[in-house]
Design an enzyme around this catalytic site. Sequence first.
Site, PDB file in Angstrom:
ATOM      1  N   ASP A  17      -2.635  -5.123   0.445  1.00 60.94           N
ATOM      2  CA  ASP A  17      -1.882  -6.301   0.559  1.00 60.94           C
ATOM      3  C   ASP A  17      -2.577  -7.013   2.064  1.00 60.94           C
ATOM      4  OD1 ASP A  17      -0.831  -4.669   2.237  1.00 60.94           O
ATOM      5  OD2 ASP A  17       1.125  -5.050   1.792  1.00 60.94           O
TER       6      ASP A  17
ATOM      7  N   MET B 181       0.810  -1.274   0.212  1.00 59.07           N
ATOM      8  CA  MET B 181       0.122   0.078  -0.038  1.00 59.07           C
ATOM      9  C   MET B 181       1.008   1.255  -0.042  1.00 59.07           C
ATOM     10  SD  MET B 181      -3.013  -1.106   2.712  1.00 59.07           S
ATOM     11  CE  MET B 181      -3.953   0.202   2.448  1.00 59.07           C
ATOM     12  N   HIS B 182       0.234   2.320  -0.225  1.00 55.73           N
ATOM     13  CA  HIS B 182       0.656   3.889   0.036  1.00 55.73           C
ATOM     14  C   HIS B 182       1.791   4.105  -1.042  1.00 55.73           C
ATOM     15  CE1 HIS B 182      -1.148   3.069   3.910  1.00 55.73           C
ATOM     16  NE2 HIS B 182      -0.229   2.389   4.240  1.00 55.73           N
TER      17      HIS B 182
END
Length: 486
Positions: free
Chosen positions: A236, A79-80
Amino acid sequence: MYLGMDIGTSELKALLLDAQGEIVGSAHAALTVQRPHPHWAEQDPQDWWQACGRVVSELRQQYPQQWAAIRSIGLSGQMHGAVLLDNESNVLRPCILWNDTRSAAECDWLRDHHPEMMALSGNMIMPGFTAPKLVWVARHEPDIFNRVAKVLLPKDYLRWRLTGEFVSDPSDAAGTLWLDVAKRDWSDELLAMTDLRREQMPALVEGCAVSGRLRASLATEWGLSSSVVVAGGGGDNATSAVGVGAVAPGDAFISLGTSGVIFVVNDTLQADPASGVHAFCHALPGRWHQMSVMLSAASCLRWVCNLLSVTESQLMEEIAQLTDDALRRAPLFLPYLSGERTPHNDPQATGSFFNLRHETSRALLGYAVIEGVTFGLADGLQVLGNAQISQCSLTGGGARSTVWAQLIADVLAIPMVTHPASSSGALGAARLAWLAEGGKEADVCLKPPVVARYTPQAERGAWLSQRLALFRLLYQQQQAARTLLP
């Protein structure tokens, strides 16, 4: 047949799932992280695409009949990360990863100038999230920022390569700080705080919905039907939750991967941004989750093994031979090799050993590392507050260690269960692909078999609690000492 792909930090994983929910086969392709400066962590998105090609080639070669029967593809990813594309869909710079902490000053600026951001997003402003990264790019690379046409998350870059569509899902988008998490939609107000607009974001679909079809040219190249669809997928941890059947309120799991995560499913949004707990959408409609995240978990074990020139399996075998009497005198380890998120939100935090002696063996150093990571998980559990967890699944590479699994059960005082190693984000992605193709949640999102159960041992928990208190004191002392370092 369903294909699940998971872009991790250290590898891209893929697996084939049949219509009975059985895993047919899997493949892995290694990835590396570039750290050109302190606090930086980057990857080239092209490396993900090349890794995708390698796992596709391997699965196609090993399982030709099953491969040709693929009907749907699901995606999971770290992520991110900020993948920035221009008007011609060219990647403008390497992806700034989730564990990159360069934007600490930008987080301070957002808190000062937009104090309402936490309340609107439901999450604390942290350097790992995507929004502060774009503020950093705007300040330090303005020529690149001015050319940004699309901001994609890692798995959504892979989706664009697969389908030609710019699409994300609420579970992954929640980690950007631009999502109205309750409404599961982009917030124009949050985007404006970082000088971005809705049209620079991908469209949103639920993780179990169809996001597009495989490009015709790619279907031909890969020997697949032109009717293959790609599911929305998820971040995830949300897809890992689908993989372990954590889909009902109260279900929980711990992931011991590069990072360390405690994940609890909710049927409503339960935001508490001041605590550092993440409140995100689940990969399935109508559900949310709370999550505590530490930035370095199994990566700490890899780090110490590299320093000691020993394999992880060998070091864990040596740790298993240690007596409780020896463990009570072991060094203490702070696992903050990449700063920390929950609960400290401290990008400047660093790792350290305390109480080293001449007689300290490498096994004791290894134990200190896995214990320090476990204590970090305990800090995360403490701020989850109202989460009632009666049993917790344990996933990720660290879950393969019986010693570490028992240690987590003892420290957290929660029974732990482990599942087959393939119960991962890739399995969750394949299950989302199955749902997008018409599968029913009750049939698809089953809890996988239990490999082992670990019951908390009260006697060990007592002296471990004393060491946990010292661990917390050590972090406080380190905070004070850091002010004296250059």
